[in-house]
Write an enzyme that holds these catalytic residues in place. Sequence first.
Site, short mmCIF file in Angstrom:
data_model
loop_
_atom_site.label_atom_id
_atom_site.label_comp_id
_atom_site.label_asym_id
_atom_site.label_seq_id
_atom_site.Cartn_x
_atom_site.Cartn_y
_atom_site.Cartn_z
CD1 TRP A 79 -2.54 1.76 0.38
CD2 TRP A 79 -1.98 2.00 2.53
NE1 TRP A 79 -3.20 2.86 0.86
CE2 TRP A 79 -2.87 3.03 2.17
CE3 TRP A 79 -1.49 1.94 3.84
CZ2 TRP A 79 -3.29 3.99 3.08
CZ3 TRP A 79 -1.92 2.90 4.74
CH2 TRP A 79 -2.81 3.91 4.37
CE LYS A 81 -10.66 1.49 1.67
NZ LYS A 81 -9.41 1.48 1.08
CG ASP A 114 -2.85 -2.71 6.90
OD1 ASP A 114 -3.95 -2.45 7.41
OD2 ASP A 114 -2.34 -2.03 6.00
C1 LIG Z 1 -3.67 -1.96 3.00
C2 LIG Z 1 -4.28 -0.74 3.60
N1 LIG Z 1 -4.04 -0.45 4.88
C3 LIG Z 1 -4.58 0.62 5.47
C4 LIG Z 1 -5.40 1.48 4.77
C5 LIG Z 1 -5.93 2.69 5.47
O1 LIG Z 1 -7.28 2.71 5.63
P1 LIG Z 1 -8.06 3.95 6.20
O2 LIG Z 1 -8.66 4.66 5.04
O3 LIG Z 1 -9.06 3.37 7.12
O4 LIG Z 1 -7.10 4.83 6.91
C6 LIG Z 1 -5.68 1.23 3.42
C7 LIG Z 1 -6.52 2.14 2.67
O5 LIG Z 1 -6.68 2.10 1.49
C8 LIG Z 1 -5.10 0.09 2.83
O6 LIG Z 1 -5.33 -0.23 1.55
#
Ligand SMILES: Cc1ncc(COP(=O)(O)O)c(C=O)c1O
Length: 411
Positions: free
Chosen positions: A130, A246, A211
């Site tokens: 990410w 999501k 994560d």
């Molecule tokens: C792998 C991963 N971790 C963490 C996040 C962070 O999510 P949030 O929008 O809840 O901060 C995302 C968001 O796209 C993600 O794809």
Amino acid sequence: MSFLDDLPLLPPDPLLAVARQAGQDNRAGKIDLTIGVYKDRSGQTPIFRSVKAAESYLVQNERTKSYISTDGVATFCSAITAFVLPTHQVACNRLATVQTIGGTGALSLAGRFLAENCPGQAVWIGTPTWSNHVAVMQQCGLPIQTYPRSLPGGGRNFTAMMDVLANKARRGDIILLQPVCHNPTGDDWNDAEWAEIVEQVVRAGLVPLVDMAYHGLGQTLDADLLRLHALMEKVEIALLCYSCSKNFGLYRERVGALLVGGQSRARPAALQSQLAAIARASYSMPPAHGAGVVGHILTTPALRAQWEDEVRDMQAHLHAVRQTLATHERIGPCNARAIARGQGMFCMLPLPPAIIMLLRNEHGLYMADNGRINLAALNENNLQRFVSLINQAWESAQARTAVAAGLPASS
Ligand SMILES: Cc1ncc(COP(=O)(O)O)c(C=O)c1O
């Protein structure tokens, strides 16, 4: 003259910059596969019906907007812990849960806690990953080590992963893991690989930083937790960063949690107090609204059933897109069946940057610079055009390469 005069202008986040460009493109037939936001079959990101119902309930029943605790909304923390780490299924000690500002906030809180308490230990991150992982960990002050999680032509690089775990990481180092719906590849470790990873993490005395931002979008809400549970039952301690962005569609409400658990008999109260102290000094307390919504949904059987249906429908849409892609022999350089085997919202098309730019500029087909696409944004209105554009661009590039090499164009 002040320090402000010398402040360098930083470039925008590359993904957000492409998404902005896509947003400003008014061409009919534009296909925007950039940002990781779920889209339904009609291309919309609507508010969940269960969320609307929970919001109505909160509007009617909330009696004060006074401060909440640094740990967050109490019903949310207890409900999310019971949901993600149910004691009857998982033999692990639950050490602490703190509501966070989305999944990013959970990663940041975990990173700061680790930087303070495990000085000098590196965090190992498999690439590609990410786009914000490295930046968040860097800002926490953790030394970063990367390793190639993908093979050059695509596919998981399990050898590199095992080499890190067995030979490169030092005892006490941190290993960042995405158990399901890997962002950006969608190419999760299989069950046998995961079991070996867990075993080796334990043997090497590493700290998993897990994560989970796409719970429920892989197979089912229950099945997507199995790998996490298998890990929690073996490791001394793991830090789970959970996002509700999501799977509750609550992106802008910023709802997430940091859950810490494992076999350790560490004092939970001490751990909770340490996490709360970091939260208190950074933002004092998280926002209440989104967490109130999630807490209410998870603790109200009818709403919970409705929400589970809505998550099932998201998963079904993603699965159907993958299956439709698999009816094509190839998607550019990719074997479409490999895309079909993936999970979650993303896959990567290993296209050269020149093709990615051509698709963007000439045809209004937008993907991330690294070829990541959001599969949820494909539907029956744009999927065939997407496949044709990619295959045409790929075949033309192949033909040009062949001509340049003096080969017949059809070879
Ligand atoms: C792998 C991963 N971790 C963490 C996040 C962070 O999510 P949030 O929008 O809840 O901060 C995302 C968001 O796209 C993600 O794809």
